[in-house]
Enzyme design. Structure first.
Site, PDB file in Angstrom:
ATOM      1  N   ASN A  42       0.646  -0.879  -0.432  1.00 42.63           N
ATOM      2  CA  ASN A  42      -0.339  -0.203  -0.103  1.00 42.63           C
ATOM      3  C   ASN A  42       0.954   1.076   0.550  1.00 42.63           C
ATOM      4  OD1 ASN A  42      -1.694   1.905   1.559  1.00 42.63           O
ATOM      5  ND2 ASN A  42      -3.015   1.181   1.622  1.00 42.63           N
ATOM      6  N   ASP A  50      -1.128  -4.020  10.070  1.00 38.43           N
ATOM      7  CA  ASP A  50      -2.503  -4.005   9.777  1.00 38.43           C
ATOM      8  C   ASP A  50      -4.043  -3.233  10.646  1.00 38.43           C
ATOM      9  OD1 ASP A  50      -3.844  -5.965   7.934  1.00 38.43           O
ATOM     10  OD2 ASP A  50      -5.049  -6.271   9.859  1.00 38.43           O
ATOM     11  N   SER A  51      -3.998  -2.555   9.612  1.00 39.46           N
ATOM     12  CA  SER A  51      -4.925  -1.678  10.147  1.00 39.46           C
ATOM     13  C   SER A  51      -5.858  -1.452   9.086  1.00 39.46           C
ATOM     14  CB  SER A  51      -4.269  -0.336   9.787  1.00 39.46           C
ATOM     15  OG  SER A  51      -3.939  -0.931   8.223  1.00 39.46           O
ATOM     16  N   PHE A  87      -5.516   7.705   1.669  1.00 36.55           N
ATOM     17  CA  PHE A  87      -5.727   7.199   1.068  1.00 36.55           C
ATOM     18  C   PHE A  87      -6.888   6.448   1.073  1.00 36.55           C
ATOM     19  CE2 PHE A  87      -4.382   3.485   3.626  1.00 36.55           C
ATOM     20  CZ  PHE A  87      -3.006   3.988   3.938  1.00 36.55           C
ATOM     21  N   TYR A 131     -10.316   4.828   3.532  1.00 35.72           N
ATOM     22  CA  TYR A 131     -11.464   5.792   3.494  1.00 35.72           C
ATOM     23  C   TYR A 131     -11.676   7.484   4.093  1.00 35.72           C
ATOM     24  CZ  TYR A 131     -13.230   0.486   4.107  1.00 35.72           C
ATOM     25  OH  TYR A 131     -12.945  -0.359   4.044  1.00 35.72           O
ATOM     26  N   ASP A 132     -10.143   7.847   3.779  1.00 34.17           N
ATOM     27  CA  ASP A 132      -9.810   8.996   4.489  1.00 34.17           C
ATOM     28  C   ASP A 132     -11.205  10.275   4.058  1.00 34.17           C
ATOM     29  OD1 ASP A 132      -7.541   8.709   6.267  1.00 34.17           O
ATOM     30  OD2 ASP A 132      -6.362   8.634   4.543  1.00 34.17           O
ATOM     31  N   HIS A 176      -3.484   7.142  13.694  1.00 35.28           N
ATOM     32  CA  HIS A 176      -3.456   5.461  14.029  1.00 35.28           C
ATOM     33  C   HIS A 176      -2.053   5.246  13.713  1.00 35.28           C
ATOM     34  CE1 HIS A 176      -4.733   5.691  10.381  1.00 35.28           C
ATOM     35  NE2 HIS A 176      -5.161   4.344  10.417  1.00 35.28           N
TER      36      HIS A 176
HETATM   37  P1  ITT Z   1      -0.669  -4.286   3.240  1.00 32.39           P
HETATM   38  O1  ITT Z   1      -1.975  -5.511   3.336  1.00 32.39           O
HETATM   39  O2  ITT Z   1      -0.809  -4.436   1.535  1.00 32.39           O
HETATM   40  O3  ITT Z   1      -0.382  -3.381   3.853  1.00 32.39           O
HETATM   41  P2  ITT Z   1      -3.553  -3.403   2.818  1.00 32.39           P
HETATM   42  O4  ITT Z   1      -4.465  -1.583   2.011  1.00 32.39           O
HETATM   43  O5  ITT Z   1      -4.255  -4.673   2.241  1.00 32.39           O
HETATM   44  O6  ITT Z   1      -2.012  -3.198   2.461  1.00 32.39           O
HETATM   45  P3  ITT Z   1      -4.802  -3.608   5.073  1.00 32.39           P
HETATM   46  O7  ITT Z   1      -4.706  -5.047   5.061  1.00 32.39           O
HETATM   47  O8  ITT Z   1      -3.938  -3.743   6.920  1.00 32.39           O
HETATM   48  O9  ITT Z   1      -3.366  -2.877   4.200  1.00 32.39           O
HETATM   49  O10 ITT Z   1      -6.219  -3.053   5.189  1.00 32.39           O
HETATM   50  C1  ITT Z   1      -6.262  -1.907   5.711  1.00 32.39           C
HETATM   51  C2  ITT Z   1      -7.550  -0.805   4.588  1.00 32.39           C
HETATM   52  O11 ITT Z   1      -7.859   0.037   5.498  1.00 32.39           O
HETATM   53  C3  ITT Z   1      -6.716   0.232   3.923  1.00 32.39           C
HETATM   54  O12 ITT Z   1      -7.135  -0.533   2.751  1.00 32.39           O
HETATM   55  C4  ITT Z   1      -7.467   0.863   3.874  1.00 32.39           C
HETATM   56  O13 ITT Z   1      -9.326   0.515   3.069  1.00 32.39           O
HETATM   57  C5  ITT Z   1      -8.110   0.936   5.248  1.00 32.39           C
HETATM   58  N1  ITT Z   1      -7.387   2.315   6.170  1.00 32.39           N
HETATM   59  C6  ITT Z   1      -6.441   1.833   6.935  1.00 32.39           C
HETATM   60  N2  ITT Z   1      -5.239   2.448   7.389  1.00 32.39           N
HETATM   61  C7  ITT Z   1      -5.975   3.994   6.645  1.00 32.39           C
HETATM   62  C8  ITT Z   1      -6.120   5.370   7.162  1.00 32.39           C
HETATM   63  O14 ITT Z   1      -4.877   5.580   7.877  1.00 32.39           O
HETATM   64  N3  ITT Z   1      -6.810   5.900   6.057  1.00 32.39           N
HETATM   65  C9  ITT Z   1      -7.569   5.385   4.825  1.00 32.39           C
HETATM   66  N4  ITT Z   1      -8.026   4.189   5.486  1.00 32.39           N
HETATM   67  C10 ITT Z   1      -7.207   3.433   5.957  1.00 32.39           C
END
Ligand code: ITT
Length: 196
Positions: free
Chosen positions: A9, A69-70, A150, A152-153, A178
């Protein structure tokens, strides 16, 4: 010291590189290592999935690895989309599709739509895990605003703010997010462990 950030990401990468700028660490990314097999994130918590990512990538490259993971947790949706945030509208869903589904699922509920972002950050060096988790509280709004950030921002307004995360600069988001809070703490813990 080099740390490999196990993420695909680009938004996360920018934010975490900024956190580690002016520290003893250089952040490598998976784009420096093409042809990574897909990592199956089958944990039920953010912390479990972050560990899975860090361990998988460490075992491929033997470089101390960090992972994140977020996701977004919405009160009225009983914590959804949670660990499914990236794939809420289906595998490989776009941010637009996820945002649209979120607003559709919230359309039956009265405002405010209280929500929080959660980030579980993990370091793994082949022996030990170090973890840090933090949140950013706020609410979801129906009209998306701003092109920064990116995911849901554009739909999220942090407590105490009137603009969406999509309208915050990288520096502003990193003061409250976060992710920045979790990785700042992780940085401190790694420094303690390695006596840096
Ligand atoms: P990686 O696993 O490769 O790191 P990913 O985007 O798939 O990338 P996650 O599985 O952790 O990562 O999913 C996180 C999702 O949560 C991310 O794609 C967004 O949709 C949302 N998200 C997390 N942090 C965010 C933020 O700071 N702002 C907006 N959306 C966020």
């Amino acid at each position: 010291m080099k740390l490999l950030f196990a993420t695909t990401n680009k938004g996360k990468l920018k934010e975490v590189r900024k956190v580690f700028s002016e520290t003893a660490f250089t952040i490598l990314s998976l784009s420096d290592f093409p042809e990574i097999p897909e990592i199956v994130e089958d944990g039920v918590t953010f912390a479990e999935n972050a560990k899975i990512k860090a361990k998988t990538v460490y075992e491929l490259f033997n470089i101390p690895t960090i992972a994140d993971d977020s996701g977004l947790s919405v009160d009225q949706l009983n914590g959804e989309p949670g660990v499914f945030s990236a794939r809420y509208a289906g595998e490989n869903a776009t941010d637009e599709a996820n945002n649209k589904l979120l607003l559709k699922n919230l359309s039956h509920f009265a405002e405010p739509h209280l929500a929080k972002f959660v980030c579980s950050a993990v370091f793994y060096d082949g022996e030990n895990y170090i973890s840090a988790e933090d949140v950013m509280e706020g609410k979801i709004v129906h009209t998306g605003r701003g092109d920064n950030g990116f995911g849901y921002d554009p739909l999220f307004i942090a407590d105490g703010f009137s603009v969406t995360n999509g309208e915050l600069s990288l520096e502003e988001k990193n003061r409250i997010s976060h992710r920045a809070k979790a990785f700042n703490r992780l940085h401190e813990l790694i420094c303690q462990k390695y006596k840096l």
